[in-house]
Each structure stands twice: as C-alpha cells, then as structure tokens.
Design a protein around this motif. Structure first.
Motif, PDB file in Angstrom:
ATOM      1  N   ASP C  85       0.822  -1.212   0.000  1.00  0.00           N
ATOM      2  CA  ASP C  85       0.000   0.000   0.000  1.00  0.00           C
ATOM      3  C   ASP C  85       0.858   1.267   0.000  1.00  0.00           C
ATOM      4  O   ASP C  85       0.473   2.297   0.554  1.00  0.00           O
ATOM      5  CB  ASP C  85      -1.037  -0.001   1.130  1.00  0.00           C
ATOM      6  N   PHE C 114      -8.279   0.069   0.102  1.00  0.00           N
ATOM      7  CA  PHE C 114      -7.919  -1.049  -0.783  1.00  0.00           C
ATOM      8  C   PHE C 114      -7.673  -2.249   0.127  1.00  0.00           C
ATOM      9  O   PHE C 114      -6.595  -2.389   0.695  1.00  0.00           O
ATOM     10  CB  PHE C 114      -6.670  -0.703  -1.593  1.00  0.00           C
ATOM     11  N   GLY C 298      -2.583  -0.027   9.108  1.00  0.00           N
ATOM     12  CA  GLY C 298      -2.221  -1.442   9.045  1.00  0.00           C
ATOM     13  C   GLY C 298      -3.157  -2.375   9.789  1.00  0.00           C
ATOM     14  O   GLY C 298      -2.893  -3.573   9.874  1.00  0.00           O
ATOM     15  N   GLU C 299      -4.259  -1.867  10.317  1.00  0.00           N
ATOM     16  CA  GLU C 299      -5.156  -2.728  11.103  1.00  0.00           C
ATOM     17  C   GLU C 299      -5.828  -3.787  10.218  1.00  0.00           C
ATOM     18  O   GLU C 299      -6.276  -4.816  10.704  1.00  0.00           O
ATOM     19  CB  GLU C 299      -6.206  -1.854  11.809  1.00  0.00           C
ATOM     20  N   HIS C 300      -5.949  -3.495   8.968  1.00  0.00           N
ATOM     21  CA  HIS C 300      -6.356  -4.518   7.994  1.00  0.00           C
ATOM     22  C   HIS C 300      -5.373  -4.391   6.841  1.00  0.00           C
ATOM     23  O   HIS C 300      -5.230  -3.298   6.279  1.00  0.00           O
ATOM     24  CB  HIS C 300      -7.797  -4.288   7.520  1.00  0.00           C
ATOM     25  N   ASN C 301      -4.680  -5.459   6.485  1.00  0.00           N
ATOM     26  CA  ASN C 301      -3.713  -5.312   5.399  1.00  0.00           C
ATOM     27  C   ASN C 301      -3.725  -6.533   4.476  1.00  0.00           C
ATOM     28  O   ASN C 301      -4.664  -7.332   4.524  1.00  0.00           O
ATOM     29  CB  ASN C 301      -2.320  -5.031   5.953  1.00  0.00           C
ATOM     30  N   THR C 303      -1.099  -8.469   1.045  1.00  0.00           N
ATOM     31  CA  THR C 303       0.019  -8.330   0.115  1.00  0.00           C
ATOM     32  C   THR C 303      -0.380  -7.701  -1.215  1.00  0.00           C
ATOM     33  O   THR C 303       0.377  -6.953  -1.815  1.00  0.00           O
ATOM     34  CB  THR C 303       0.637  -9.725  -0.144  1.00  0.00           C
ATOM     35  N   ARG C 305      -2.856  -5.565  -1.986  1.00  0.00           N
ATOM     36  CA  ARG C 305      -3.661  -4.348  -2.008  1.00  0.00           C
ATOM     37  C   ARG C 305      -3.222  -3.413  -3.135  1.00  0.00           C
ATOM     38  O   ARG C 305      -3.977  -2.576  -3.582  1.00  0.00           O
ATOM     39  CB  ARG C 305      -3.489  -3.595  -0.677  1.00  0.00           C
TER      40      ARG C 305
ATOM     41  N   VAL D  21      -6.326   3.495   7.033  1.00  0.00           N
ATOM     42  CA  VAL D  21      -5.731   2.170   7.232  1.00  0.00           C
ATOM     43  C   VAL D  21      -4.391   2.035   6.501  1.00  0.00           C
ATOM     44  O   VAL D  21      -3.594   1.161   6.795  1.00  0.00           O
ATOM     45  CB  VAL D  21      -6.728   1.073   6.777  1.00  0.00           C
ATOM     46  N   SER D  23      -0.680   2.109   5.375  1.00  0.00           N
ATOM     47  CA  SER D  23       0.443   2.062   6.313  1.00  0.00           C
ATOM     48  C   SER D  23       1.801   2.246   5.655  1.00  0.00           C
ATOM     49  O   SER D  23       2.561   3.133   6.033  1.00  0.00           O
ATOM     50  CB  SER D  23       0.412   0.765   7.114  1.00  0.00           C
ATOM     51  N   TYR D  24       2.147   1.429   4.667  1.00  0.00           N
ATOM     52  CA  TYR D  24       3.508   1.521   4.122  1.00  0.00           C
ATOM     53  C   TYR D  24       3.792   2.892   3.509  1.00  0.00           C
ATOM     54  O   TYR D  24       4.924   3.348   3.509  1.00  0.00           O
ATOM     55  CB  TYR D  24       3.768   0.418   3.093  1.00  0.00           C
ATOM     56  N   MET D 149      -5.531 -11.768   7.221  1.00  0.00           N
ATOM     57  CA  MET D 149      -6.409 -10.835   7.920  1.00  0.00           C
ATOM     58  C   MET D 149      -7.895 -11.158   7.782  1.00  0.00           C
ATOM     59  O   MET D 149      -8.726 -10.447   8.338  1.00  0.00           O
ATOM     60  CB  MET D 149      -6.156  -9.421   7.401  1.00  0.00           C
ATOM     61  N   PHE D 161      -2.946  -7.078  18.295  1.00  0.00           N
ATOM     62  CA  PHE D 161      -3.498  -5.884  17.650  1.00  0.00           C
ATOM     63  C   PHE D 161      -4.328  -6.299  16.441  1.00  0.00           C
ATOM     64  O   PHE D 161      -5.463  -5.842  16.244  1.00  0.00           O
ATOM     65  CB  PHE D 161      -2.362  -4.950  17.245  1.00  0.00           C
ATOM     66  N   LYS D 274       2.068 -14.850  -2.713  1.00  0.00           N
ATOM     67  CA  LYS D 274       3.113 -13.835  -2.900  1.00  0.00           C
ATOM     68  C   LYS D 274       3.884 -14.067  -4.208  1.00  0.00           C
ATOM     69  O   LYS D 274       3.358 -13.782  -5.270  1.00  0.00           O
ATOM     70  CB  LYS D 274       4.064 -13.820  -1.696  1.00  0.00           C
TER      71      LYS D 274
END
Lengths: 438, 438, 438, 438
Positions: C85, C114, C298-301, C303, C305, D21, D23-24, D149, D161, D274
């Motif tokens: 993301d 996403f 990051g609470e929902h993630n 690979t 996205r 949400v 994060s990266y 997730m 978490f 992946k």
C-alpha cells in the motif's frame, strides 16, 4: 433483627452483606419468618397472601402439612440426606410413583434423569443430549423465552438484559418468533419451516427446538394448541428433537400435570423443576424418550443430584395427582380467576389491560410502561404478594399456590381490584402520570 | 424393594426407570437407606464406612445431630422453606454468622451472592461478573481443572470427555498449565506471564483466572504456596481477576476454612458450595470483593437461591469454626492419613503408588491403568466407600467427613490396606494383569 | 494440449493435477484460449458468446481495446506493478478519477480503502470496521445472501452448503428474511424492527446490516426501492451501519454505477470488486463514510492491495461513466433482455418460468428442479455461456458484458430460446423427465 | 501530482481520499512511479534500492524482463484474462510446469487448488479442508504466527493488535508455543504432545497444526530442522494434518523452492502465494495431498481464482528452478548477508542486536524499543527500502528480491551499516534516547 419505626423489619444486614444482585427483597421489602399454605408472615407479624408461589416452586403451598409430616419423619429416622447419584430407598420410591402416577396413566414413556437440582441444570442437560443424539449444534429457541441463567440456558433465552449478562456472545442458537409474535396473519411455524427447508436461509438444521407452552417470564404469552401441534409435526418431519421446558408450567400450573397435555403432543425431552420437589426444595428432572437415552455414565453430573429430602417430599406431592380432582379444581379456580381479571380490565378501560394466560398462570398486560409495577407495589402494601413479568415488566402476574381455596383467591382478587382501582384513580387524575414522569 | 439371593438389594427400578447417565450407583451397587456420621447402611442392613463424603458435600458427616436438631425445629415451626431471594430470618442469621465467624476473623471483606444452589451456578456467576467488571471475555482455566457441567463452567474444565459432552465447541477460554504440569523445571506462572505480556502470543488479556488450590477431580494435584502467591501477583499486576473455586476444597477440607488461607492470598471472587450447606442440602455462595459488586438487581437469578432449610443448617455448621479446634483436628487427622498412605505405598513398591494431597483430601496415584478402580471396587466389597479421581481414574481418593474419629479413620485405612494387599498379590501373581488384559 | 476425437480439447491435465474443487470447468468442458468483447474461443477454435461475464467481473468485455492499450503501455514503461500500500502514480490517478467521475457527481463522500484484491476481502474489512466503530459484534445478513468464502464473509452468507464448508459453526451473525422472503403480506423490515426493538427477542442490537440490492448468487432476488429505503431508515434510527455489498451489482450491472442509486440511499460502507478493475484483474475497494474511517494504520492489510496493473485498467474503465450514455444503453439493453425473456416464458407456460432481475442482471426461475441446469447445458452446446444461480440452481441467469451490442444480445437470446424450446419439447414429451428420473 | 519544495512528491491525494488504514505509504512517504529489478524510482526521479521485495511478492525482482515479455505477448494476442475456474491454456501450461519443474523432482505429490488470489484465501481454504477431512474443529497455530487478515486466517494469527481488529472473539483455535518460545530448556513439541495426549488438558484433538518454518512477520523466528521433524512426527502419530504456510518463505526465499525442503518433511497441505505469480500479480495455490482432496465442486470458490496474466508470469518464473543454480546463488547471497549483519552487530555491541533468519530472509532484532524503526527510517532517507517485523517492530528485516546481484546486496548493506552507525552514535550520545523519550 430490628423492627424499624415504620413497623417494618430492618433490611440493614442484607444491604450490608448481600450482593447488589438481590432483587425480590427490593420488591417485597420486609423479612419473612413463617409460612403456611398461601400465607407468609413477616418478622413484624404482618400476614401476606401469596399470589407468587415462589415463582412456581410452591404449587402445593408453603409447608404443606402432609408433605411436612413425611419430611420430618424421614429426617428423624436418619434417612440418607445427600447421595450424589447413588441408589437410595427415597429415590426408588419417587421413581416408582412418578412412573405409576404420572407417566403410565398419560401413556408417556420416559427415562428419568436427575440433572442437578435447578431448572437451568435440566435445560443444560437437555441441550447437551439433543446435540449428542443428533450430532448437530444449533438449537432453536423463541422470542421472549426464559430457560435459565447458566451459559447454555441463557443462549436460548430471549431477554437481552439477561443475555448481555453473559459477558460473551451466545452461540449455536437461533431465536425464532413465538406464536403470535409477528401479528395474527403470520403463521410462525410456516416461517420456521421455510428457514429450515430453504437451503439458502443461513440457518442449519437444528438439533432441537426448545419451547415453553406458556412463556411465564416472557409476559404470559400462550401458545395455541394448533401451534404446538404444528410445532411437533415440524419437528417429526425434519428429525428435530422437541424439548418442552415445563419448569414453570408443569406440575399442574395450567391444570394438567404437564402443560402440554392439552395439545396431546409428546415431546422428546421434558424439563421439570420448581414444584416437582413438592415442598420448595431444590430438585429437577429431565425426561428423555427411551431411545434417546444414549448418555454415557457420568457424562452429565453434579453434586446435588441426590437431594433425598426433595425425593421424599416430591413423592408425597404426587399423591395430589392420583385422581382428577386436583386438576378439576385448578381448572375451576382458573375460570374464577379469569372472570375476576376480565372484570377488572372491563372496569378500567383507560388502563388498556389485556388478560392473558390459562389455569392458575394468568395476568393482565398493560400498555403503559410502569403500570404493572405500580399495581404490584400497591398490592404488596395491602398484604398481597404478586410480581410482574415480561421483558419490560408490563404484565401483572397472578400465580398462587394451586391449593389455594376459593375464598383466598377471592380475597386476593379483591386486594388486587382495590389496588388497580386506586392506581386507576391516580392515573386518571394524572397524579400517577406526573409521578411517573419525574 | 427386593433383596436378591446375593443378599444385595435389587437395582431393578433404577435400571428400568433412571437414565443411563447414572454413575455412582454403578460403583456402589446397592440401595442406601440410612446414614449417620461416617456410616451408611443399605437396605440389606449392611454398614459402609464413608471415605467419600458426598464428593465433599458432607464435611460435617451424615445427619449431624446438632444440625439435624435445628433443621427439624425450623421445619416444625413452619419457618419459610422457599423464598427466592426475598429476605428471611434464616438468611439474615446465616449472613450475620458467616460474616462474624468466617470473614471477619480472617480479615476478608466480601459481598455475598446466593447464585443458585450448586457449585456450577456459583462458577457461572463468577465468570459472568468477571467479564462484566473487566469488559473482557477470555477466562484462563487450568489443565485438569473441574468447575462444573453447565456450559460456562464446562468451558473452563479440562476433562475432554466432559467437554465433548457439551456438543458444541467451548469458547472464550484458554487452558493454561497448572502447577507442575510441564515438569519441575518449568515455572508455569512465568509461562502464562509470557503469553499475557507478549503482544504476539495469540492470547488476549483475560478477564479472570479461575483456579482450584487442589484439583480434586483432576487427580488431587496440589498447587504450591509459592505458585498460588505468584498467581495472585500476576493477576494484580495485569488487572486480571483471581477466582478461587473452593467448592470442593473449601469448608475445611484442607484444614482451614478456605483452602487458600495457607497461601495468604485474597482472591477477588470465591466460589463455595458442597459443604457450605452443612447437612448436604443444596446451597452455594459467590463471594465478591465489595468494589466488584456491580451486579444489576436480578442480573443473575434462579428459583432455588433461597433454600432456607440449607441456610438453617449452614448457620449451625459454622459453629465448628468458632475456635481453632476443628481445624487443628483436621490437620492432625490429615497427618495420620498421610503416614498411613505412605506406609501402603512403601509396602508395595511394585504398584508404583504416589501419595498426593493435604488435609483430608488425599489419595494414591497409580501408574498402571485400572489399578485405582480395582482397589476402590475391592474396598467397597469390604464395606468402604471411596472413589477414584483423575481423568483416567488413576487416583484412589480418600476424603472422609471431617468429623471422622481417629478410630474410624484407622479402620478405613485398614480396609484400604487389605484391599491394596489383595490387589497387589493378584497383580504380582499376574492374576489381575491377566484379568485386566481381557 | 490435445484435441480429442470429439473435437473438444482434452481436460486431462486438469483432471490429473487440479483439485476436485474446480467447478466451472465442469459446466463448460473445454479449454479457452482467447477472448474479445463478448466472445471466447477455445483451443479447438470454437467461438462462445459470453452471457456470464466472469460472474460480473467483465462488465467492460474481454480484453477491452482501450483499456488494453493503457495496460500494455504501463507494463512497457516499467510502471510499478506491485506496491503493497505504498503510494504510486497509478494509484493516485485512480483515486482522483474515482473521486471526480464517480463519487462527486453522485454527491457521495467516501474514504477509499484497498482491502486486498477480492470481494471477500472487502466484505471482511467492512464487517471488521463496523464492529470496531460500534463496539458491537452482531451483523445481520439476509436469507440467500452471498458475500464470499472466507470465514467472516461466509458467516453472513445464506447458502447452507457453503456455510457447512466452513467446518466450524459461524457466529456473531443473524440471518433475517430478505424482501419478499415471507410472502407478500409480510413486511420483513417491520419484522426486523420488531426483533431489534423488542428487549426479549434474543437478537442484540447489531453493528451493521449487510445487504445486496439484488441477490445474484441467491437466485436474482430483487429488493424493492421501498424496502431499501425502509432498511436505510431503520439503520439510521437505531444507529446500525448499513453495508451494501455491491461487488456483483455495482459497476453498472443494474444500469447505474452503484446499484443503490435508484433507491437514493447512502450506505455507510460499500463493498466493490469484480468489475472495478475494468479488465478482469483482481481488485477491490471498501468505501467508508468519512466519519467512520477510524482504522489504525495497518489494522487490515494484505500483500496484493497494490495491484497497480488493475489501478491502470480501473482508471481507464471509469471513462465509461463520464456521461450518461453508457448507463442509458444498459437500461435499453435491459429492457430488450426483459422482453426477450418474458416472451420465452410466455411461449412455454408449462415450464412455469418466472422472469427476475433488472438491468443486465436477469434470469428465469423455474419451479422444476434441474431445468435451469439442463437449459444452460444445452445453451453451451450451442455456443452460449451462461450459468444458473439460486441455492438449488433453479435460475438460468443472464449477465452479459455491459458493452454487449444489441445484435449480440439478440443472437444470444436466440440461442437461449432454441435451447429452451428443445428442452421444453423433451420435457413435454416426457423424455427429459425420464432422463431426470434416472 | 505535485512535487513539494522538499523535492518530495506531495501525498495530498492519498491523505484526502484514501482510508486511514494505509500504512507503508507512511513509512516510505513518496510516490513511486517506475521499478526494475531491485530498484524503485519515485516521481521526483529518486532511486531506491529494494530490501523489502513487496513483503516477499517480488522474489524475481520488479518487472523482470523475461517474464514481462511473456506477459505482454499474452495480452497482445488477447489471451483469456479472467476465467473464474474455467480451463484455459494458460492455466494448463502453469499446471504442467509446476508439476514437472517443482513437484516431481522433489518427490512431492499434491493436487493443486486455486483458492483465490491471496495468501489469506489459501489459508482459509486449507483450514476448511482440514476440518472437513477430519471432522474436527480445533486448529493449532503458534505464538507470533501470521497467516492473514480474514476471519479464519486471523484466528490462527498471534498478533493481538491484528486479532483485536476482528471485532469478535476468534474461536476454534489454540495458540501453542513456537520453537524457542519458552526458553531453550523447554521442548515445545513435547509440551504440545502433552496437551494433545492428556485427556484432562482442555485442548481437544486438533484437525490440523498450521506452521511457518520461519515466522517472517512475527520477528524472523526460525524453527529448527529437528523441531519441524518432531512436529511432523507428532502430527502423523495423532492423525493431525500438518499445514505449512509457505506464503512468504516459499518460492525460494530461504534458498530452496519450498522452505520445508531442508527439514525433509512432507506437509499434508501447503499454502503458496506472494511470489508464486512471478511478477507481483495476485495469485495463490493450496497444495493438497491427493488422498485429502475431498472437496465438492465449488465448495470453496472466488471470482479471481483464474487470474490468467498471473498464470503466464508464474509459469515463466518457474524456469528459475529448472536447475540448482538459482538456489545455490540464494544460499551464497544468504551467507554474504549473514556475515554482513553479524559484522554490524559486532561493531555496535551496545545496541544489543541479534542476527536472525536464513537465506534471503534475515534481520537484526534489537532489545531497545523503537530502534529498528529508527534504523529503517534512516535507511529510507538514504535510498534503501526495508521494513521492521515482530509484534513490537523490534526487528530490522532484510528481504531483497532473490535476483539481487552481489554488488547490489553490498551497496544495500553499506547503506544499512551507515544508518546503524549514525543511529548508534546518536543513541550513544543520548540524543536518540532523548528523542525517543519525548
């Protein structure tokens, strides 16, 4: 114990030492010391007529003399008091008489389980067994059902306040609409059948359906004979076990020993407790159709399964059922009660009361919130013990001991009538409404 | 009732009418009629010495004369028998005496809840309250724990056979290793702390940890004083409630009234039942640290919370605790019992017995499967009632009434010794092994 | 690859190596190699008209030239392909255009998540967020709903076969009757309101209600405009979040971009996937009312996205929505489709067909089990790809790419008509019935 | 897009339109536009060396030329793009090559399921199948595991978490200690065996145990060869299915194609995703021991099971595995990486770093909270993309594309070394600590 200036005994000890969870002592704020038949006396010597009967645990009245005699004899001769589930003479005697007086004459064939001495224990054992027998997990319960406060029993109970008390989500159950829940036009059995038949309904084939023939705690909702028969038919068709929770409605409350006799159905499992012990002592039974009795030894157990004092009193109480007389009397008193209540409702139409129930489980449902509680409070002040039911306490409930005399019943109705009259007057004059608004 | 040619009463009625779930009547296949102190008599007049004490419900012996006297008096004067949770004189008296005799002298401060008359009811109420107070759902229980058979209590019980009986997966609980479970090298409190601290452990912060100080049903596993203290410290540190289930170990079984007194800990919630009623009558308490008593009125209820006959007998039984004498005697008898069992184990080393327990909850664990059951069966044939414990019934358990006399205790140990000797001989000669192999 | 004597490519490799779970390759037993617009070609050179559109993932047709051009350009210039993301130019462009072309003109304000590239991912994220926002756990789903195959999505799916596949009981959800489920007389919104209002219903206040405006997989059940509005009103009144799963019905399937536009409602959360990627590439969105966007980073993630090839094709596909033309055409083709289907139903009344759906999601429901499957099978043999829906596969479903031409649509209807005619004849002559009976 | 005065592209669009949400994009605050091999470029033209490889999805590098060529060719010739689970030539080709290049040479026999294009989908399908095959519900996962997730995958994930994000209690799973979790003295396999064997442990026989051979997200915890073998043995003995989640560690990350090859074990089910797609395109596989492939057709499905572009790139990527060369190179680069990291750790002993991992999945764990994050942030400022792992982000993780050249690897290590040196200096001078304290 101290008697206060008000003439009432002080509840100080209870307020200091007992948990906040206590409830009935708040509705009936006195200390009771002695009881007989339909009367309780408090520490100040005041007498109270009992229209509550221990929530159905005192169908044969307080300290019933015949039963009391047997109980004292048994204790005096050092009969076994506590026996887990060992065989005792007291238990044998109860088993034989239950078979001979209750089951046989009604053409019923059940194995008898002693699941622990409370209704909730009986319900828990019934749900376990139904799941074991069918290998399925879902149980269908009904809106406004009440089956007990342990986690399994709660999971089929409708009351959201009580469910929330579980502290965890309650699983493996589905709440279906009870008879009449969805307006008169909708046949809730057909609705349920739809859910069960339709492969896309999201509700899997249940292990069992658990039902009360009248929902006492839920507001005296009465299932019709036709509805109960359709329910039994649905269960048979689909291979679902039918569990009748007769904890409150059984032992004669509706006129017959089992409340489902009027419908002519034969449940697969029956839960009994409350008045089965005869004298108000803790006891419960789970009746199991013989072919379903696949329990392993000890698969459900408990320390107080063998409360022999209760076996002694239970066996003695069964004598009431040797002839039809007791049953006939209950029906007659039920009619008297019904017409009394209907008169009250008719007398005060602006209270919008609705008479519900049958046998000696009847009540008046009120539309206005708080009215039923107000009436019960007033009745208590006049020496009449009665409680509300329904999730919003909207029903003033009358369930006296079944052994009540006609004259006691009339006295009680008189007290209730006066209470309603007063509340109606206050309500009419707006006084009560104003109070209520605060 | 019929006496068979064998001289034993016939169990025909039970086999015909009672559910297959019955268990103890299979281990002790006779019909009991009368009981006094540490002795039971059956219908054939045979006497049995009781090393089982109603699984801990008869700490003051069968039909204890002082208590019996009060009970009969109360019944004769028509004291209130059944009162739901209304205030009664009998309850008030119990509350006062429990406060004065038990709590105050021990520096303990608890609100008292009457949660329904069984240990499982008490456990269910404790779990509910812990979840309500903390707003969390997970409860940690221990390997080999036993807390009862209703769905909530089962969910913290270790026994897989019993858990399977639930018929549904049991949720919201985690089973952690009890003291000694993972070999002596591993401190299971540290292991638990790890799971609680580590944000990646998959185990969320629990609402409570529920523990027995000795696991009676689980095989007489004794938690050390240090372990219990560490457990209390862990709970305090993390804001986890500590619940001690003292249903079987409380009421003096280990020598002190509460089993946790030796460790000097103060649990947040304590579950009591079994012998709290004093006479074997159904009764249970949940003791709640005052600041946790946030129950709403009626949030947990039940029909038999007000078993007044039990309040009367319970209050009378508390007199045993007015001085230290009763406690001292239990300790002394516990020592006698321990040395007796150690002698037996030492005499027959090939049986690989291990003495476990403390106070009057002791037993011998055997490595060979079936040995403990064989010994208990033989003991019964000699007039001694005792049971096994442990999930594989690997422990021969001795838990006589606490009022047992030294000479009764010695008699019982003699009968046990003889039973072991015989089984050892058969075992040695290979006879028993062959039998067992079949 | 081998072409068999039948002229069909051999499926040997799939039978040997792929799991038994494969399904569509059983309904359409050939190997496809090339595709364009509404046509697929198999390895034997056979052409098939596509009335299935990748179950709704190919609304813009196979390998749409405009989109394809952008895709190849992006790949050729080494645009970032996979980015988790992280921010990329391709994502930024998509975000801007989705905001400008879709949200703004419709007066909708949503934050865009996403959630991972499948519809189930979007549903899982929606349920999580609804529970986080409300602090409640129950989600209401509907009879015959389909939301995906991961555990959370399955728990609100109605299909029992699919639910059973979970292998565990599915919790924290309640299945309520969809519009029309309980006969026309019953307003299922009122029924739901009853359950939510009544403090004794056993169903706690839900976090959210998740709904499809048309249940595609469930049998093309269409919710009425009034019902959807009442649903939104109920949600607003009670503080329940309304989630519309527009995975299959969104992206123009019913004529408007969002299927709920016709009802004028504004859901709190919207799930999009399938055709959002424009070219059939995996992509999904969760649209969140801004005030509900309380996710922690990051609470929902996941690979995938950041499937940038899909962002590129998705952005290009949005151009279809710059004017009303595309929408108008879909409506027109929908009318053409409807009248075509109604003709067929009218021509063969003994088949008891019922036309369902709107826009380019329509179908014929048949009463006789197996009929719809038979028709689809026959259609395939004639070069038409279409599938059944409904839990009992009772509906023959037509959902062509939205870019289908009128003449293609007519060709397809012709093929379908012939198929039905043949099956009707066989059915009438009893041939098919006999076959079916075997 | 706007370039800010700082020379960085503005993230305004993302901040306005994308959910919180994300994060990266917070760790790497720029907008990426182009990528090749191990390098990414942002919109400002800045180049970044990639030590993150799409969290393991880009093992063959960004936009790998050989693969790209095949991808463009396929798109240009209008190969089928989206096919649900219909048979396509692209899928057939992938199946054949996976069988010939990967499974056969390793002596592995698996049926191949395409469960939907994410790792979570593969895990969900694996758990479902394990429960279906065994008829049991419990799955054992490990402390610090990460499996995805969606609700099923989350239920075996350790991170609290992430679990909390579920919004509901996660059931039917037990979290057991991973290798090394309980100190070196404790064999966690023996601990697990105890729980499984002991009939009083409270943990029922699980359907499956799901394990990562190295826990990448959990902090680069490496399971020893012996531990993995013991785990397989335990599973075989007890009839428990062994699921290896090779989503991140598979496709060569540790040197061999499957990460479990070194241990010589043969899992019952393997999850791959992946890098299986080769080019960063969404794709996943579930490999199933043939005798366990008892799926019903369509029992687990999903719209994007047939992402044919990924099949094309996946098939091409497999060519890397035709000989041992690629594997040998990974091992060699892994050694180089290891010694580089060990040097760093040795140079700054006061940072208390610990090198973890094997192959091209390695990292340094730091005791001081926040240190790893600080280092990654500094590295990014120098043009190096790397991330932390571990539930407290305590590990600086290095996982470059496997095709990285020795010189690129050295460059990256140099940048990392400088970053650590700077942070160490600041830390030593107390500067960083002070910053951290704020």
């Amino acid at each position: 114990m101290k008697i206060l200036d008000t003439g009432k005994p002080s509840l100080h000890v209870f307020e200091m030492l007992e948990s906040e969870v206590r409830s009935y002592c708040r509705s009936f704020p006195t200390i009771f010391t002695r009881a007989k038949g339909c009367t309780l006396w408090d520490a100040a010597g005041e007498a109270y007529l009992d229209f509550f009967a221990g929530a159905g645990a005192l169908n044969y009245g307080h300290n019933n003399d015949d039963i009391k005699k047997k109980l004292i004899e048994y204790i005096q001769q050092d009969g076994v008091t506590h026996s887990l589930d060992m065989a005792t003479a007291a238990k044998e005697s109860f088993l034989e008489q239950f078979q001979r007086i209750i089951l046989q004459p009604r053409g019923l064939s059940y194995k008898i389980q002693f699941p622990g001495p409370t209704g909730a224990n009986s319900v828990e054992s019934a749900l376990k067994l139904a799941r074991k027998v069918t290998g399925r997990s879902t149980i269908i319960g009904f809106t406004n059902a009440f089956h007990g406060m342990t986690l399994g029993a709660l999971s089929v109970t409708g009351n959201k306040f009580k469910r929330k008390g579980a502290g965890v989500p309650l699983h493996h159950t589905v709440s279906m609409p009870y008879d009449g829940y969805m307006s008169d036009q909708v046949n809730t059995i057909e609705y349920m059948r739809n859910y069960i038949d339709d492969s896309g309904s999201g509700v899997s084939l249940p292990a069992a359906i658990i039902v009360e023939t009248i929902q006492g705690e839920g507001g005296i909702n009465v299932a019709s004979i036709e509805w109960l028969r359709s329910l039994e038919m649905l269960c048979k068709e689909k291979g679902i076990l039918l569990i009748v929770d007769d904890v409150q409605m059984g032992c004669g409350r509706t006129g017959t020993f089992f409340s489902f006799e009027a419908a002519g159905i034969k449940p697969d499992i029956v839960c009994l407790s409350k008045s089965i012990g005869g004298y108000g002592l803790p006891m419960a039974l789970t009746l199991i159709a013989p072919e379903l009795d696949i329990w392993e030894p000890g698969e459900h157990n408990g320390t107080f399964r063998g409360n022999n004092l209760a076996f002694v009193t239970a066996a003695e109480a069964l004598k009431y059922w040797k002839t039809n007389q007791f049953s006939d009397e209950i029906f007659a008193k039920g009619e008297l009660l019904k017409s009394g209540l209907q008169d009250m409702v008719a007398s005060y139409p602006h209270l919008k009361g609705q008479v519900r129930g049958r046998g000696l489980m009847q009540g008046i449902a009120f539309e206005t919130q708080g009215l039923a509680e107000k009436i019960c409070e007033r009745a208590f002040s006049k020496g009449l013990i009665m409680e509300t039911s329904g999730t919003d306490s909207e029903v003033a409930k009358i369930m006296p001991p079944l052994i009540i005399t006609e004259s006691e019943l009339k006295n009680g109705l008189e007290l209730l009538y006066t209470s309603i009259k007063e509340i109606a007057a206050e309500s009419y004059s707006g006084e009560w409404r104003r109070n209520n608004d605060r």
